[in-house]
Design a protein around this motif. Structure first.
Motif, short mmCIF file in Angstrom:
data_model
loop_
_atom_site.label_atom_id
_atom_site.label_comp_id
_atom_site.label_asym_id
_atom_site.label_seq_id
_atom_site.Cartn_x
_atom_site.Cartn_y
_atom_site.Cartn_z
N MET A 1 0.92 -1.59 0.38
CA MET A 1 -0.20 -0.19 0.05
C MET A 1 0.85 1.00 0.13
O MET A 1 1.64 1.15 0.65
CB MET A 1 -1.25 -0.15 1.24
CG MET A 1 -1.99 0.74 1.40
SD MET A 1 -3.69 0.38 -0.20
CE MET A 1 -3.67 -1.55 -0.10
N VAL A 4 -2.06 5.45 4.27
CA VAL A 4 -2.69 4.65 4.46
C VAL A 4 -2.98 6.30 5.54
O VAL A 4 -1.73 6.60 6.20
CB VAL A 4 -2.50 3.66 5.55
CG1 VAL A 4 -3.50 3.38 6.70
CG2 VAL A 4 -2.59 2.71 4.59
N ALA A 24 -7.03 4.07 2.70
CA ALA A 24 -5.58 3.37 2.05
C ALA A 24 -5.58 3.95 0.92
O ALA A 24 -6.89 3.41 -0.20
CB ALA A 24 -5.46 2.04 2.44
N VAL A 39 -8.06 -1.17 8.33
CA VAL A 39 -6.83 -0.49 7.64
C VAL A 39 -5.91 -0.45 8.08
O VAL A 39 -4.67 0.24 7.19
CB VAL A 39 -7.45 1.48 6.90
CG1 VAL A 39 -7.01 1.82 6.56
CG2 VAL A 39 -8.98 0.28 6.46
N THR A 47 4.88 1.90 2.83
CA THR A 47 4.04 2.55 3.06
C THR A 47 3.78 3.73 3.32
O THR A 47 4.54 3.95 5.04
CB THR A 47 2.58 1.80 3.89
OG1 THR A 47 2.32 0.39 3.43
CG2 THR A 47 1.67 2.09 4.04
#
Length: 538
Positions: A1, A4, A24, A39, A47
């Motif tokens: 990801m 976030v 996200a 999440v 991330t």
């Protein structure tokens, strides 16, 4: 990801007006929206994590009606607003200072002079501008951009003298001797405006122009604005946008609403499909035409309602019904979206008539006809707009600055709808988009949100038609999903839902959780476009 955001209030603006705690982003798209506990499981070693600590996240603001192309030149123009200037003498001093620093023959462009309500409430004259800038053509754009003020050098270059007739849809104001006094209303300003813009493009070159566009984008991003509908794009402003896009200096999305070859010229080419190439890139799009139904100067196209029940048409209109019908029919037959600027009741009626005829003769499943402003509608026109599926694109900040003038005009004309109705339009189920009309009104969407929710008129915060106030959530939806819908972009922006573009704004406070009187104190702290942080308040 990639990104976030955790531990805040995410106002999704989806169909249910849902709330979440976290969001996200991956690959520029929203990958998840939900509780922080869920999440947070998506956080990986690379991330970027933003701890919101109770702050709010909203979709990027979509300014549906803005004149971005005009304000590109602000850093190299003379600020003629009052305030900060105090009277025409200070305007003259500012123009004179710019002229003294420029080579002879170089255009001096001023912005924001307003002769109706500020300063001495009079126009600046040709002679006054000649006095301080004898060797340079001068063009000062009126605050509402429906007029300009020119000196003798500019008038000469435009070929305007005592024998020049008023153009169609325009007025050349004269002094007591029959000479042009420097004020050009509506289409009369076209040649001066176009020459001054052309001179600026040539003077600053592609790199300079692209830099000015980028700087203007950063200003919009600092206010949470990630998409803009430019409500009148001329060939020169289209050229400016293409330069910036080609040089990768256009970080926000621009929706080009095409007009004529000059600012107030009829959009004949647009109606005949000559600008199908305006969908240039992901950042620069088009396929919409703009028509000015009624002027600002000298007055709007109104209807006066008399006590005996009779009515009379007053003011000025830019087109006959047949003329506007022809433009709208041509565009509708080519599947081009149409937006019509309508202020007065007479203008609104002609716009609705044109849309009704287009729907009948060129039926389409989703034309999304737009009326820009809809300032003085009647109750019956509100219902008719609903029946035709018309989108109302309004600019609520005007209520806070000229709300008294709107109230007085409604009373003078005998209109049965309240001044600047908003709640009434929502109650009727009319799709609503919100914008700034900058520089004709102030850019900051927080002012528009404040005006819609409080109905307060500055400076003393007295109320105009308080029953027309709407909730903060309704106001935010107009600036997000409502405006995205008006641009055919509701499937990509306007709400925070999985799969949509990660255009989002981090606010210092949840605007739905405070007294609306304090909305302007809420800070824009971060703005993301496609998941990339492009503005951060330090």
């Amino acid at each position: 990801m990639d990104l976030v955001l955790l531990g805040g209030t995410v106002l999704t603006m989806d169909a249910s007006s849902g709330r979440a705690e976290a969001l996200a982003v991956e690959g520029g798209k929203i990958a998840a929206v939900g509780p922080s506990a869920e999440v947070s499981k998506l956080v990986g070693p690379e991330t970027r994590v933003v701890h919101l600590s109770g702050r709010a996240v909203i979709p990027g603001i979509v300014d549906a009606h803005n004149h971005f192309g005009m304000t590109v030149w602000e850093p190299v123009s003379v600020d003629c607003r009052m305030p900060p200037l105090n009277g025409i003498n200070e305007v003259k001093d500012a123009i004179g200072a710019a002229a003294s620093a420029a080579p002879a023959g170089q255009w001096i462009w001023g912005l924001g002079f307003e002769a109706l309500t500020w300063g001495e409430k009079r126009r600046v004259t040709r002679e006054e501008l000649d006095e301080v800038a004898p060797n340079n053509p001068v063009c000062i754009m009126d605050y509402y951009y429906h007029a300009c003020y020119a000196n003798s050098a500019a008038l000469k270059l435009a070929g305007i003298d005592r024998d020049t007739p008023d153009p169609e849809r325009g007025w050349i104001l004269k002094d007591g001797n029959g000479e042009p006094d420097g004020t050009l209303w509506e289409s009369a300003m076209n040649p001066v405006h176009r020459m001054s813009m052309r001179a600026h493009i040539d003077q600053y070159g592609e790199e300079g122009v692209a830099g000015l566009v980028h700087q203007n984008c950063l200003r919009h991003l600092s206010l949470g604005i990630t998409s803009v509908g430019d409500a009148l794009v001329t060939p020169e402003s289209a050229e400016v946008y293409r330069i910036a896009d080609r040089l990768n200096k256009l970080p926000i999305m621009i929706h080009q609403m095409r007009g004529g070859d000059e600012f107030y010229r009829p959009p004949v080419k647009a109606s005949k499909g000559e600008y199908t190439g305006d969908n240039v890139s992901d950042r620069l799009r088009g396929n919409i035409m703009k028509i000015f139904m009624d002027p600002v100067y000298p007055d709007n196209a109104d209807v006066r309602h008399h006590h005996d029940g009779s009515t009379e048409h007053v003011g000025h209109r830019n087109y006959t019904q047949e003329e506007v019908d022809s433009l709208v029919l041509d565009a509708a037959g080519r599947d081009i979206q149409v937006a019509i600027h309508c202020i007065g009741e007479w203008g609104i009626e002609q716009g609705l008539n044109a849309f009704e005829r287009a729907a009948r003769e060129h039926p389409r499943p989703d034309p999304r006809f737009r009326i820009e402003h809809l300032t003085y509608p009647t109750l019956s026109q509100i219902k008719r707009a609903k029946s035709l599926g018309v989108i109302v694109s309004h600019q609520p900040a005007f209520l806070s600055t000229v709300g008294d003038m709107m109230r007085d005009h409604v009373e003078e004309m005998g209109i049965d709808a309240p001044p600047y109705p908003v709640a009434s339009l929502l109650a009727e189920g009319i799709p609503m988009a919100a914008g700034s009309d900058f520089p004709c009104s102030l850019l900051d969407p927080r002012l528009g949100l404040y005006a819609m929710t409080t109905r307060s008129v500055k400076p003393d915060a007295h109320l105009v038609a308080p029953e027309e106030a709407v909730s903060v959530m309704d106001g935010l939806r107009m600036y997000t999903m409502g405006s995205a819908y008006a641009m055919f972009r509701e499937n990509e922006v306007g709400s925070l839902e999985r799969g949509k573009r990660a255009d989002l704004v981090v606010l210092s406070h949840d605007p739905t959780g405070i007294d609306p009187s304090f909305i302007q104190d809420v800070k824009v702290q971060q703005t993301y476009v496609d998941g990339e942080l492009l503005f951060e308040l330090i």
